[in-house]
Design a protein around this motif. Structure first.
Motif, PDB file in Angstrom:
ATOM      1  N   PHE A 125       6.357  -1.543  -9.266  1.00 53.86           N
ATOM      2  CA  PHE A 125       5.523  -0.665 -10.104  1.00 53.86           C
ATOM      3  C   PHE A 125       4.880   0.391  -9.199  1.00 53.86           C
ATOM      4  N   ALA A 126       5.224   1.665  -9.430  1.00 52.21           N
ATOM      5  CA  ALA A 126       4.733   2.738  -8.553  1.00 52.21           C
ATOM      6  C   ALA A 126       3.975   3.791  -9.345  1.00 52.21           C
ATOM      7  N   SER A 127       3.386   4.723  -8.603  1.00 55.46           N
ATOM      8  CA  SER A 127       2.553   5.774  -9.185  1.00 55.46           C
ATOM      9  C   SER A 127       1.345   5.162  -9.906  1.00 55.46           C
ATOM     10  N   VAL A 128       0.636   4.331  -9.170  1.00 56.58           N
ATOM     11  CA  VAL A 128      -0.564   3.661  -9.677  1.00 56.58           C
ATOM     12  C   VAL A 128      -1.730   4.635  -9.645  1.00 56.58           C
ATOM     13  N   ARG A 129      -2.490   4.693 -10.740  1.00 60.90           N
ATOM     14  CA  ARG A 129      -3.597   5.643 -10.826  1.00 60.90           C
ATOM     15  C   ARG A 129      -4.939   4.975 -11.090  1.00 60.90           C
ATOM     16  N   SER A 130      -4.940   3.612 -11.123  1.00 59.95           N
ATOM     17  CA  SER A 130      -6.201   2.919 -11.413  1.00 59.95           C
ATOM     18  C   SER A 130      -6.062   1.443 -11.060  1.00 59.95           C
ATOM     19  N   ILE A 165       4.536  -1.705   2.739  1.00 58.54           N
ATOM     20  CA  ILE A 165       4.065  -0.362   2.404  1.00 58.54           C
ATOM     21  C   ILE A 165       5.186   0.458   1.765  1.00 58.54           C
ATOM     22  N   THR A 166       4.774   1.469   1.023  1.00 56.10           N
ATOM     23  CA  THR A 166       5.726   2.487   0.558  1.00 56.10           C
ATOM     24  C   THR A 166       5.232   3.835   1.064  1.00 56.10           C
ATOM     25  N   THR A 167       6.180   4.660   1.450  1.00 61.97           N
ATOM     26  CA  THR A 167       5.842   6.034   1.833  1.00 61.97           C
ATOM     27  C   THR A 167       6.796   6.937   1.055  1.00 61.97           C
ATOM     28  N   ASN A 168       6.508   8.207   1.076  1.00 62.27           N
ATOM     29  CA  ASN A 168       7.447   9.194   0.523  1.00 62.27           C
ATOM     30  C   ASN A 168       7.243  10.487   1.315  1.00 62.27           C
ATOM     31  N   PRO A 169       8.093  11.483   1.127  1.00 65.67           N
ATOM     32  CA  PRO A 169       7.955  12.698   1.936  1.00 65.67           C
ATOM     33  C   PRO A 169       6.578  13.361   1.798  1.00 65.67           C
ATOM     34  N   THR A 170       5.976  13.276   0.624  1.00 67.26           N
ATOM     35  CA  THR A 170       4.644  13.868   0.448  1.00 67.26           C
ATOM     36  C   THR A 170       3.611  13.110   1.280  1.00 67.26           C
ATOM     37  N   LEU A 171       3.611  11.782   1.156  1.00 70.01           N
ATOM     38  CA  LEU A 171       2.631  10.970   1.889  1.00 70.01           C
ATOM     39  C   LEU A 171       2.792  11.127   3.400  1.00 70.01           C
ATOM     40  N   ALA A 172       4.052  11.226   3.846  1.00 71.13           N
ATOM     41  CA  ALA A 172       4.290  11.383   5.291  1.00 71.13           C
ATOM     42  C   ALA A 172       3.821  12.757   5.752  1.00 71.13           C
ATOM     43  N   VAL A 219      15.240   1.309   2.366  1.00 74.95           N
ATOM     44  CA  VAL A 219      15.425   2.759   2.282  1.00 74.95           C
ATOM     45  C   VAL A 219      15.217   3.237   0.847  1.00 74.95           C
ATOM     46  N   LYS A 220      14.330   4.200   0.701  1.00 68.36           N
ATOM     47  CA  LYS A 220      14.086   4.787  -0.627  1.00 68.36           C
ATOM     48  C   LYS A 220      15.050   5.945  -0.851  1.00 68.36           C
ATOM     49  N   ILE A 221      15.695   5.905  -2.003  1.00 64.07           N
ATOM     50  CA  ILE A 221      16.693   6.921  -2.361  1.00 64.07           C
ATOM     51  C   ILE A 221      16.404   7.363  -3.798  1.00 64.07           C
ATOM     52  N   VAL A 269       3.595  -4.381  -6.845  1.00 66.27           N
ATOM     53  CA  VAL A 269       2.931  -3.128  -7.212  1.00 66.27           C
ATOM     54  C   VAL A 269       2.637  -2.396  -5.913  1.00 66.27           C
ATOM     55  N   THR A 270       2.856  -1.083  -5.910  1.00 62.51           N
ATOM     56  CA  THR A 270       2.452  -0.302  -4.741  1.00 62.51           C
ATOM     57  C   THR A 270       1.314   0.602  -5.156  1.00 62.51           C
ATOM     58  N   SER A 271       0.210   0.479  -4.433  1.00 63.50           N
ATOM     59  CA  SER A 271      -1.007   1.174  -4.863  1.00 63.50           C
ATOM     60  C   SER A 271      -1.635   1.955  -3.727  1.00 63.50           C
ATOM     61  N   PRO A 303       9.783   2.271 -10.994  1.00 65.23           N
ATOM     62  CA  PRO A 303       9.313   3.108 -12.103  1.00 65.23           C
ATOM     63  C   PRO A 303       7.960   3.733 -11.752  1.00 65.23           C
ATOM     64  N   PHE A 304       7.821   5.028 -12.029  1.00 62.37           N
ATOM     65  CA  PHE A 304       6.602   5.783 -11.703  1.00 62.37           C
ATOM     66  C   PHE A 304       5.717   5.843 -12.945  1.00 62.37           C
ATOM     67  N   VAL A 305       4.842   4.889 -13.092  1.00 63.00           N
ATOM     68  CA  VAL A 305       4.065   4.756 -14.324  1.00 63.00           C
ATOM     69  C   VAL A 305       3.056   5.905 -14.508  1.00 63.00           C
ATOM     70  N   GLY A 306       2.312   6.219 -13.468  1.00 64.11           N
ATOM     71  CA  GLY A 306       1.295   7.283 -13.574  1.00 64.11           C
ATOM     72  C   GLY A 306       1.899   8.623 -13.974  1.00 64.11           C
ATOM     73  N   ARG A 307       3.046   8.918 -13.384  1.00 66.78           N
ATOM     74  CA  ARG A 307       3.661  10.221 -13.700  1.00 66.78           C
ATOM     75  C   ARG A 307       4.184  10.259 -15.137  1.00 66.78           C
ATOM     76  N   LEU A 308       4.577   9.105 -15.675  1.00 69.89           N
ATOM     77  CA  LEU A 308       4.969   9.056 -17.095  1.00 69.89           C
ATOM     78  C   LEU A 308       3.750   9.326 -17.967  1.00 69.89           C
ATOM     79  N   ILE A 328       0.863  -1.188   0.000  1.00 69.34           N
ATOM     80  CA  ILE A 328       0.000   0.000   0.000  1.00 69.34           C
ATOM     81  C   ILE A 328       0.896   1.234   0.000  1.00 69.34           C
ATOM     82  N   ASP A 329       0.580   2.161  -0.889  1.00 68.45           N
ATOM     83  CA  ASP A 329       1.335   3.407  -1.035  1.00 68.45           C
ATOM     84  C   ASP A 329       0.631   4.448  -0.176  1.00 68.45           C
ATOM     85  N   SER A 330       0.959   4.452   1.106  1.00 66.38           N
ATOM     86  CA  SER A 330       0.221   5.312   2.029  1.00 66.38           C
ATOM     87  C   SER A 330       0.963   5.418   3.351  1.00 66.38           C
TER      88      SER A 330
HETATM   89  O1  G3P Z   1       5.283   6.267  -3.684  1.00 67.54           O
HETATM   90  C1  G3P Z   1       5.630   6.856  -4.868  1.00 67.54           C
HETATM   91  C2  G3P Z   1       4.589   6.887  -5.958  1.00 67.54           C
HETATM   92  O2  G3P Z   1       3.790   5.760  -5.931  1.00 67.54           O
HETATM   93  C3  G3P Z   1       3.851   8.189  -6.055  1.00 67.54           C
HETATM   94  O3  G3P Z   1       2.710   8.130  -6.841  1.00 67.54           O
HETATM   95  O4  G3P Z   1       0.555   9.128  -7.548  1.00 67.54           O
HETATM   96  O5  G3P Z   1       2.282  10.571  -6.408  1.00 67.54           O
HETATM   97  O6  G3P Z   1       2.643   9.761  -8.716  1.00 67.54           O
HETATM   98  P1  G3P Z   1       2.008   9.475  -7.419  1.00 67.54           P
END
Ligand code: G3P
Length: 220
Positions: A164-169, A25-32, A84-86, A184-186, A130-135, A5-7
């Motif tokens: 597989f990251a940046s899932v949008r659907s 789980i995956t987190t990033n500075p925005t989600l945190a 660790v995410k870098i 996949v992280t969703s 790889p950030f698929v949604g952002r591509l 879960i990407d949260s």
């Molecule tokens: O966790 C990184 C990635 O999944 C971010 O996705 O939707 O912000 O492009 P998004």
């Protein structure tokens, strides 16, 4: 294919952890930061919410080699479930090589091309993201990028796992599985959709009605 879960929302993480369908789980500075919680407190809540064999991706906020190393070692020392995410920048790749030699697992994030993914594998990354949604946001075929990464890693038997990251659907999750990625992280909402089907609901309603109409007694 494993599902993360990407949260950083504890209620969402807990619900899916209890359901038993996520591996981490995956987190990033925005989600945190959107949680509004102190990062230290948030991380310890995440640790106590997830069971022993889960993977917890926490991201550094540094961009220079020495500080990346320092932050990565500090995060990894917190708990043996941490990866660790870098970011995919030269200092990040250099730090990845060093940390992987030390036995610290690294997820190289913000990856947008097969050639970046090739470097991540050579740097000893545990995951490449790889950030698929952002591509797709910039009209690039994200699935094509993912398929090329899968092929390149197979060609050379790289051990780096594709995340597989940046899932949008929900469709992204299906395509991720078909492409043969490892994880996949969703976001929460798409994972919740995965078990739903109208025929399951109508089928179950009929089973229960037929049983009730028959006035049978069940075993227990
Ligand atoms: O966790 C990184 C990635 O999944 C971010 O996705 O939707 O912000 O492009 P998004």
């Amino acid at each position: 294919m494993k599902i993360f879960i990407d949260s950083a929302q504890i209620e969402q993480i807990k619900e899916l952890e209890d359901l038993g369908v996520i591996s981490g789980i995956t987190t990033n500075p925005t989600l945190a930061s959107v949680t509004g919680k102190n990062f230290k407190d948030l991380v310890s809540e995440i640790f106590s919410t997830l069971s022993k064999d889960r993977i917890i991706n926490l991201e550094v906020i540094a961009t220079d080699y020495e500080t990346i190393l320092k932050q990565a070692r500090a995060l990894a020392a917190l708990d043996n479930r941490v990866v660790v995410k870098i970011p995919c920048i030269p200092d990040g790749l250099k730090a990845c090589k060093k940390l992987s030699e030390e036995g610290i697992r690294v997820n190289i994030t913000l990856v947008f091309s097969p050639m970046q993914a090739l470097l991540c594998a050579n740097a000893g990354a545990y995951f490449v993201s790889p950030f698929v949604g952002r591509l797709e946001d910039i009209s690039v075929d994200g699935m094509e990028i993912v398929s090329e990464i899968v092929k390149i890693y197979k060609n050379y038997d790289y051990k780096t796992q594709i995340l597989f990251a940046s899932v949008r659907s929900v469709e992204h999750i299906r395509l991720a599985a078909l492409a043969g990625v490892d994880v996949v992280t969703s976001p929460y909402e798409y994972i919740k959709e995965l078990y739903k089907h109208p025929l399951t609901d109508t089928g179950l309603a009929k089973f229960l009605k037929d049983w009730t109409d028959a006035k049978e007694e069940f075993i227990v």
